[in-house]
Design an enzyme around this catalytic site. Structure first.
Site, PDB file in Angstrom:
ATOM      1  N   GLY A 281      57.115  19.630 -94.325  1.00  0.00           N
ATOM      2  CA  GLY A 281      57.140  19.197 -93.138  1.00  0.00           C
ATOM      3  C   GLY A 281      56.811  17.652 -93.043  1.00  0.00           C
TER       4      GLY A 281
ATOM      5  N   GLY B  66      55.190  11.799 -87.187  1.00  0.00           N
ATOM      6  CA  GLY B  66      54.596  10.418 -87.252  1.00  0.00           C
ATOM      7  C   GLY B  66      53.557  10.140 -88.040  1.00  0.00           C
ATOM      8  N   MET B  67      52.745  11.082 -88.301  1.00  0.00           N
ATOM      9  CA  MET B  67      51.557  10.658 -88.934  1.00  0.00           C
ATOM     10  C   MET B  67      51.303  10.799 -90.599  1.00  0.00           C
ATOM     11  SD  MET B  67      49.435   9.071 -87.319  1.00  0.00           S
ATOM     12  CE  MET B  67      48.088   9.206 -88.611  1.00  0.00           C
TER      13      MET B  67
ATOM     14  N   VAL C 168      47.747  27.351 -96.658  1.00  0.00           N
ATOM     15  CA  VAL C 168      47.338  28.425 -96.180  1.00  0.00           C
ATOM     16  C   VAL C 168      48.861  29.109 -96.068  1.00  0.00           C
ATOM     17  CG1 VAL C 168      46.443  29.925 -94.061  1.00  0.00           C
ATOM     18  CG2 VAL C 168      45.363  27.829 -94.831  1.00  0.00           C
TER      19      VAL C 168
ATOM     20  N   ASP D 111      42.355  16.873 -81.639  1.00  0.00           N
ATOM     21  CA  ASP D 111      43.681  16.977 -81.514  1.00  0.00           C
ATOM     22  C   ASP D 111      43.950  18.677 -81.684  1.00  0.00           C
ATOM     23  OD1 ASP D 111      46.656  17.012 -81.126  1.00  0.00           O
ATOM     24  OD2 ASP D 111      47.120  16.114 -83.074  1.00  0.00           O
TER      25      ASP D 111
ATOM     26  N   ASP E 134      43.775  19.654 -90.078  1.00  0.00           N
ATOM     27  CA  ASP E 134      44.057  18.206 -89.733  1.00  0.00           C
ATOM     28  C   ASP E 134      43.158  17.627 -88.895  1.00  0.00           C
ATOM     29  OD1 ASP E 134      45.952  16.331 -89.649  1.00  0.00           O
ATOM     30  OD2 ASP E 134      47.025  16.926 -87.861  1.00  0.00           O
TER      31      ASP E 134
END
Length: 317
Positions: free
Chosen positions: A24, A27-28, A97, A140, A159
């Site tokens: 995947g 933007g980060m 995971v 987040d 994250d």
């Protein structure tokens, strides 16, 4: 088709990781399935794209936050194995995971059963309480950052620190920038408050809980800016109106965590976890009910960066 970023990653750390398929991107970060050569284990390899990695502020913050997160050892936190910069590539390796995100689960089956929702929320609150006790605020929390292990069904949070990496760099040049996912963002985060603490994660988790139980978000808006304004100034519909069978004490526990002012929420994530599992615990601890916040009409906060595209895997960007 050749992937220039993957080619660059392979050139930089191919001696340490066998880089596989892309899982995947957003933007980060970009995430690849990889195999750590020496330890022969499969990992999720997250790298900063070049447009972010070349900024020293973002890169250094990314590595510092990843290294801090690597110290978190908890059953409901995705382990970070290593983080470094090699050959101009900023990367971190974390446990892969196998399963799906909570966001994918909700998209597939809709709202959760009451007992399942209570368990999942308590597991995430437990992870957050542990992280907060070690000085780490997620910033987040959202369904796409909550992974559900395929075999055990347990929730694990991933994250930590990525949003803060971008936030620090943007704050150097822009005042009042909001970083995070607008649908789950606390009022203080929406207003660009630099001093957010663990109670901002509590608010975001309460938004997740609201969505888990009712099948919809507390607020609906046509733009990120409009969504942030609603978080700051509007009160969501009571959970009881949307799903009457939810126990009143459970609904009240979530609605308190959705208070506009951090001081009106539960004192910490550990307390929030206790009242989620046994809502009577709030009264037993002598914690008075929070007053309903009055709606306000603040100046519109600036729009945050566009959300990352949906991933086709359980890895969060």
């Amino acid at each position: 088709m050749s992937d220039p970023l993957r080619d660059r990653v392979v050139a930089a750390i191919g001696d340490r990781f066998e880089v596989g398929e892309e899982l995947g991107r957003g933007g980060m970060s970009v995430v690849y399935r990889a195999r750590e050569v020496r330890l022969r284990r499969t990992v999720a390899l997250k790298v900063l794209p070049p447009e972010l990695a070349f900024r020293s502020g973002v890169r250094e913050r990314f590595l510092r936050e990843a290294q801090t997160s690597a110290q978190l050892q908890h059953p409901h936190v995705v382990p970070v194995y290593a983080a470094d910069e090699t050959g101009g590539v900023a990367w971190l390796a974390m446990a892969l995971v196998e399963g799906e995100t909570l966001g994918q689960r909700m998209a597939r089956v809709g709202r959760a059963g009451i007992d399942e929702a209570r368990r999942l929320l308590a597991e995430v609150a437990d992870a957050l309480a542990y992280a907060h006790a070690h000085g780490v605020v997620h910033r987040d929390v959202k369904p796409d950052n909550i992974l559900l292990d395929r075999e055990s069904g347990r929730a694990v949070v991933t994250d930590f620190g990525i949003a803060r990496a971008a936030e620090e760099e943007l704050r150097l040049t822009v005042t009042g920038v909001a970083i995070g996912s607008p649908a789950y963002m606390s009022p203080e985060q929406a207003m660009g408050d630099a001093g957010v603490d663990g109670r901002t994660d509590q608010y975001a988790l309460a938004v997740v809980g609201y969505q888990l139980l009712t099948g919809q978000l507390p607020f609906d808006a046509a733009s990120a800016t409009a969504m942030l304004i609603k978080h700051v100034g509007e009160t969501p519909r009571p959970i009881a109106e949307l799903r009457p069978e939810v126990p009143a004490a459970l609904a009240q526990a979530l609605e308190r965590a959705l208070a506009k002012k951090p001081a009106d929420r539960w004192p910490d994530a550990a307390t929030f976890r206790r009242v989620l599992l046994d809502p009577r615990a709030g009264e037993a601890m002598g914690v008075p009910a929070a007053a309903s916040p009055a709606p306000a009409t603040p100046p519109p906060p600036p729009a945050p960066p566009a959300d990352a595209k949906s991933d086709r895997s359980h890895v969060v960007l």
